[in-house]
Design a protein around this motif. Structure first.
Motif, PDB file in Angstrom:
ATOM      1  N   ALA A 192      11.226   3.640   3.531  1.00  0.00           N
ATOM      2  CA  ALA A 192      12.012   3.144   2.388  1.00  0.00           C
ATOM      3  C   ALA A 192      13.429   2.793   2.816  1.00  0.00           C
ATOM      4  CB  ALA A 192      12.023   4.184   1.277  1.00  0.00           C
ATOM      5  N   ASP A 193      13.967   3.532   3.788  1.00  0.00           N
ATOM      6  CA  ASP A 193      15.329   3.214   4.231  1.00  0.00           C
ATOM      7  C   ASP A 193      15.374   1.961   5.101  1.00  0.00           C
ATOM      8  OD1 ASP A 193      14.109   4.212   6.462  1.00  0.00           O
ATOM      9  OD2 ASP A 193      15.696   5.619   7.000  1.00  0.00           O
ATOM     10  N   LYS A 194      14.213   1.378   5.417  1.00  0.00           N
ATOM     11  CA  LYS A 194      14.169   0.114   6.158  1.00  0.00           C
ATOM     12  C   LYS A 194      14.078  -1.098   5.229  1.00  0.00           C
ATOM     13  CE  LYS A 194      13.934   2.375  10.090  1.00  0.00           C
ATOM     14  NZ  LYS A 194      15.161   2.507  10.922  1.00  0.00           N
ATOM     15  N   LEU A 195      13.990  -0.854   3.914  1.00  0.00           N
ATOM     16  CA  LEU A 195      13.979  -1.989   2.987  1.00  0.00           C
ATOM     17  C   LEU A 195      15.269  -2.775   3.154  1.00  0.00           C
ATOM     18  CD1 LEU A 195      12.629  -0.152  -0.183  1.00  0.00           C
ATOM     19  CD2 LEU A 195      11.461  -1.999   1.039  1.00  0.00           C
ATOM     20  N   HIS A 253      19.927  -5.230   0.129  1.00  0.00           N
ATOM     21  CA  HIS A 253      20.307  -6.483  -0.535  1.00  0.00           C
ATOM     22  C   HIS A 253      20.381  -6.214  -2.042  1.00  0.00           C
ATOM     23  CE1 HIS A 253      20.206 -10.655  -1.824  1.00  0.00           C
ATOM     24  NE2 HIS A 253      20.315 -11.046  -0.562  1.00  0.00           N
ATOM     25  N   PRO A 254      21.396  -6.733  -2.704  1.00  0.00           N
ATOM     26  CA  PRO A 254      21.518  -6.450  -4.148  1.00  0.00           C
ATOM     27  C   PRO A 254      20.391  -7.040  -4.979  1.00  0.00           C
ATOM     28  CG  PRO A 254      23.153  -8.086  -3.416  1.00  0.00           C
ATOM     29  CD  PRO A 254      22.532  -7.517  -2.185  1.00  0.00           C
ATOM     30  N   ASP A 255      19.632  -7.986  -4.432  1.00  0.00           N
ATOM     31  CA  ASP A 255      18.537  -8.602  -5.187  1.00  0.00           C
ATOM     32  C   ASP A 255      17.207  -7.901  -4.953  1.00  0.00           C
ATOM     33  OD1 ASP A 255      20.076 -10.466  -6.444  1.00  0.00           O
ATOM     34  OD2 ASP A 255      19.690 -12.067  -4.999  1.00  0.00           O
ATOM     35  N   LEU A 256      17.197  -6.778  -4.255  1.00  0.00           N
ATOM     36  CA  LEU A 256      15.940  -6.066  -4.017  1.00  0.00           C
ATOM     37  C   LEU A 256      15.945  -4.728  -4.746  1.00  0.00           C
ATOM     38  CD1 LEU A 256      13.733  -5.887  -0.935  1.00  0.00           C
ATOM     39  CD2 LEU A 256      14.421  -3.717  -1.967  1.00  0.00           C
ATOM     40  N   THR A 257      14.865  -4.450  -5.464  1.00  0.00           N
ATOM     41  CA  THR A 257      14.726  -3.193  -6.211  1.00  0.00           C
ATOM     42  C   THR A 257      13.386  -2.554  -5.874  1.00  0.00           C
ATOM     43  OG1 THR A 257      15.993  -4.162  -8.034  1.00  0.00           O
ATOM     44  CG2 THR A 257      14.733  -2.154  -8.507  1.00  0.00           C
ATOM     45  N   PHE A 258      13.421  -1.308  -5.459  1.00  0.00           N
ATOM     46  CA  PHE A 258      12.188  -0.544  -5.187  1.00  0.00           C
ATOM     47  C   PHE A 258      11.932   0.357  -6.393  1.00  0.00           C
ATOM     48  CE2 PHE A 258      10.272   3.136  -2.529  1.00  0.00           C
ATOM     49  CZ  PHE A 258       8.986   2.720  -2.832  1.00  0.00           C
ATOM     50  N   HIS A 285       0.857  -1.189   0.000  1.00  0.00           N
ATOM     51  CA  HIS A 285       0.000   0.000   0.000  1.00  0.00           C
ATOM     52  C   HIS A 285       0.896   1.244   0.000  1.00  0.00           C
ATOM     53  CE1 HIS A 285      -3.690   2.229   0.755  1.00  0.00           C
ATOM     54  NE2 HIS A 285      -3.089   2.878   1.733  1.00  0.00           N
ATOM     55  N   TRP A 286       1.814   1.290   0.963  1.00  0.00           N
ATOM     56  CA  TRP A 286       2.843   2.306   1.045  1.00  0.00           C
ATOM     57  C   TRP A 286       3.908   1.817   2.020  1.00  0.00           C
ATOM     58  CZ3 TRP A 286      -0.620   6.711   3.526  1.00  0.00           C
ATOM     59  CH2 TRP A 286      -1.113   6.266   4.749  1.00  0.00           C
ATOM     60  N   GLY A 329       4.477  -6.986   5.012  1.00  0.00           N
ATOM     61  CA  GLY A 329       5.085  -6.796   3.696  1.00  0.00           C
ATOM     62  C   GLY A 329       6.603  -6.816   3.769  1.00  0.00           C
ATOM     63  N   PHE A 330       7.160  -6.117   4.750  1.00  0.00           N
ATOM     64  CA  PHE A 330       8.616  -6.114   4.919  1.00  0.00           C
ATOM     65  C   PHE A 330       9.126  -7.525   5.259  1.00  0.00           C
ATOM     66  CE2 PHE A 330      10.560  -1.881   4.756  1.00  0.00           C
ATOM     67  CZ  PHE A 330       9.439  -1.109   4.536  1.00  0.00           C
TER      68      PHE A 330
END
Length: 539
Positions: A216-219, A222-227, A178-179, A189-190
């Motif tokens: 967003a800075d809590k994502l 990891h190199p395999d994650l893209t926002f 959602h956000w 979600g995280f």
């Protein structure tokens, strides 16, 4: 005139921000329109969260509004061949949020028009009137909203079914949020991002609601994650086309929806063109106004492979309202097995001379912060009559910030109640609190109640959603605001005055905790799916 359009030297930080924003937007549209000639008309936006994208497919004659005071210029990406169709994308690159907007971007809350005098005279009666109106809307919504699952045909063997193409890329998952703000759905979600990465999937994350995206800075770093910032740059009606392009380009094998409306609206495309993509959603709370995301999930249920829910109430909701087939709806509690050790003693003792109450939650109407203050006011009066010293802590941020401060001052509670920001150490607070107040107008199954019990704090909640799965009757209070305040005081008084009542509530909390921990967790039901996908074996 924008800073960059003026003749003064541009701020390097502003240049870097705009350059990054333009690159983000270009990457989205260059994937969406791989062969077309793209013509970007760019301006410097005055909105910190939304680029107001306008997409025009076909020839476009420039208009005066394309060249406004904040006009930055144009960029062209040539088409893949001569005569490629032209697409014009008009974007106002969002500005950097101001410090105050990073903390809170919603306007301060105000009473509804015409009811300001009532609120000033009696905040609790104001809440009572609002509650009555909301219940009336709920009754209307139950009759008005669609509560039927849309049919989905299997197709005919006469026509070839789409087949997943070969890909040299590792399998990936698209997780729609959602956000990226505080909340139970966001917490799950995280978690799913971390589980998917641990399973070996590459992870793409999108959010549907334009926002500062404070978390967003809590994502996971990891190199395999893209926002991907679709929330800023892509209108919702183009999401299905973008999802199709992304899925083909990145070997996406699953879409997991966490309260993300445009991904539900992409399900038709997925079922028609990419039936091999697994579709999963997770839902939490049936909203009063229209059923919320569980109702949306129910309507789309034939398009979903798995409907993950966090409570028994939602299992029954899908079974009874949408006749969900056995095995489609899967219960997975938001519990962590690592925290399933024996519960610590619940702290409250009968007859104790101090009482610390806390509230933890976003300061939005759903949590009813005005009722929180009124409950503290009533508890303070009760404490005075019984020789108890009351203190309290309110943790959270939102449009009610100013209202809360003024009400506490008005009721003489400013010296007794601490107001703390959302990044407060919650476990430490719960470990020094006797009771948690949760007078919400609605909840799914509030994660904060799990946390409270796990740290020795007794929750008192309105009887909403699935709260009765974690709390006994004596700790559930009516939803109506005036009754909620009176019920909260009565619950505290009963436990403080009668050691037997307090012991029964503690035993009931322990029993509820034992029942909940016997159910599978969200991680236990989702990880096997993620692992099969990572191993290229469709679930």
């Amino acid at each position: 005139m924008s800073d960059l359009a003026s003749h003064t030297p541009a701020d390097p930080a502003l240049v870097a921000h705009l350059t990054a924003g333009i690159a983000e937007a270009r990457s989205i549209y260059e994937l969406l329109f791989p062969t077309q000639q793209l013509f970007f008309v760019l301006s410097q936006g005055n909105n910190p969260i939304w680029a107001a994208p306008e997409v025009i497919e076909g020839p476009h004659n420039p208009r005066p509004q394309d060249l406004g005071a904040d006009y930055l210029g144009t960029l062209t990406r040539p088409g893949a061949y001569d005569g490629a169709p032209q697409v014009t994308i008009r974007l106002a690159i969002p500005r950097l949020p101001l410090p105050g907007e990073i903390k809170q971007i919603d306007s301060p809350w105000r009473p509804m028009r015409g009811l300001g005098a009532l609120f000033r005279a009696s905040p609790l009666w104001y809440e009572q009137v609002r509650y009555g109106a909301e219940m009336a809307r709920k009754r209307q919504a139950d009759r008005r909203t669609d509560q039927t699952a849309m049919p989905l045909g299997d197709g005919s063997a006469l026509l070839p079914a789409p087949v997943a193409p070969d890909s040299d890329k590792r399998p990936a998952i698209l997780i729609g949020m959602h956000w990226l703000e505080m909340g139970g759905a966001e917490k799950l979600g995280f978690d799913t991002m971390r589980w998917a990465l641990a399973a070996g999937l590459r992870v793409f994350v999108v959010a549907s609601v334009p926002a500062v995206q404070r978390l967003a800075d809590k994502l996971p770093d990891h190199p395999d994650l893209t926002f991907i910032r679709l929330d800023r740059y892509l209108p919702h009606h183009l999401w299905p086309r973008y999802v199709q392009r992304l899925a083909m380009a990145e070997n996406i094998r699953a879409v997991h929806i966490h309260h993300c409306t445009p991904l539900y609206e992409s399900l038709t495309m997925l079922r028609m063109h990419m039936p091999w993509v697994q579709t999963i959603d997770s839902t939490h709370i049936v909203e009063h106004a229209n059923g919320g995301y569980p109702r949306i999930s129910g309507v789309w249920s034939n398009y979903l492979d798995m409907q993950h829910v966090i409570s028994g109430e939602l299992v029954r909701y899908f079974r009874d309202r949408f006749h969900a087939p056995a095995g489609k709806v899967v219960l997975g509690r938001m519990l962590d097995r690592k925290n399933n050790d024996a519960l610590p003693p619940l702290r409250l003792q009968a007859g104790q001379k101090t009482l610390h109450a806390c509230f933890i939650g976003r300061l939005f109407y759903q949590k009813r912060p005005v009722v929180v203050v009124e409950a503290l006011r009533a508890l303070n009066a009760w404490a005075g009559r019984n020789g108890v010293t009351l203190t309290a802590t309110i943790v959270g941020e939102g449009p009610y910030d100013g209202t809360l401060t003024r009400l506490l001052r008005k009721h003489g509670l400013s010296s007794k109640v601490d107001l703390l920001p959302g990044n407060t150490d919650i476990p430490a607070l719960l470990e020094r609190s006797d009771i948690l107040l949760l007078p919400s107008n609605n909840e799914g199954l509030a994660l904060v109640c799990y946390e409270a019990v796990a740290h020795g704090c007794i929750p008192i909640s309105t009887r909403v959603g699935s709260q009765d799965e974690v709390l006994p009757d004596g700790l559930l209070v009516p939803l109506a605001p005036r009754a909620a305040v009176a019920g909260t005081v009565a619950a505290v008084d009963a436990m403080w005055r009668d050691a037997g009542t307090l012991a029964r509530h503690k035993d009931a909390l322990q029993a509820a905790w034992t029942r909940l921990t016997a159910d599978p967790t969200a991680e236990e039901v989702l990880m096997p799916v993620y692992r099969r996908l990572a191993q290229r074996d469709a679930a």
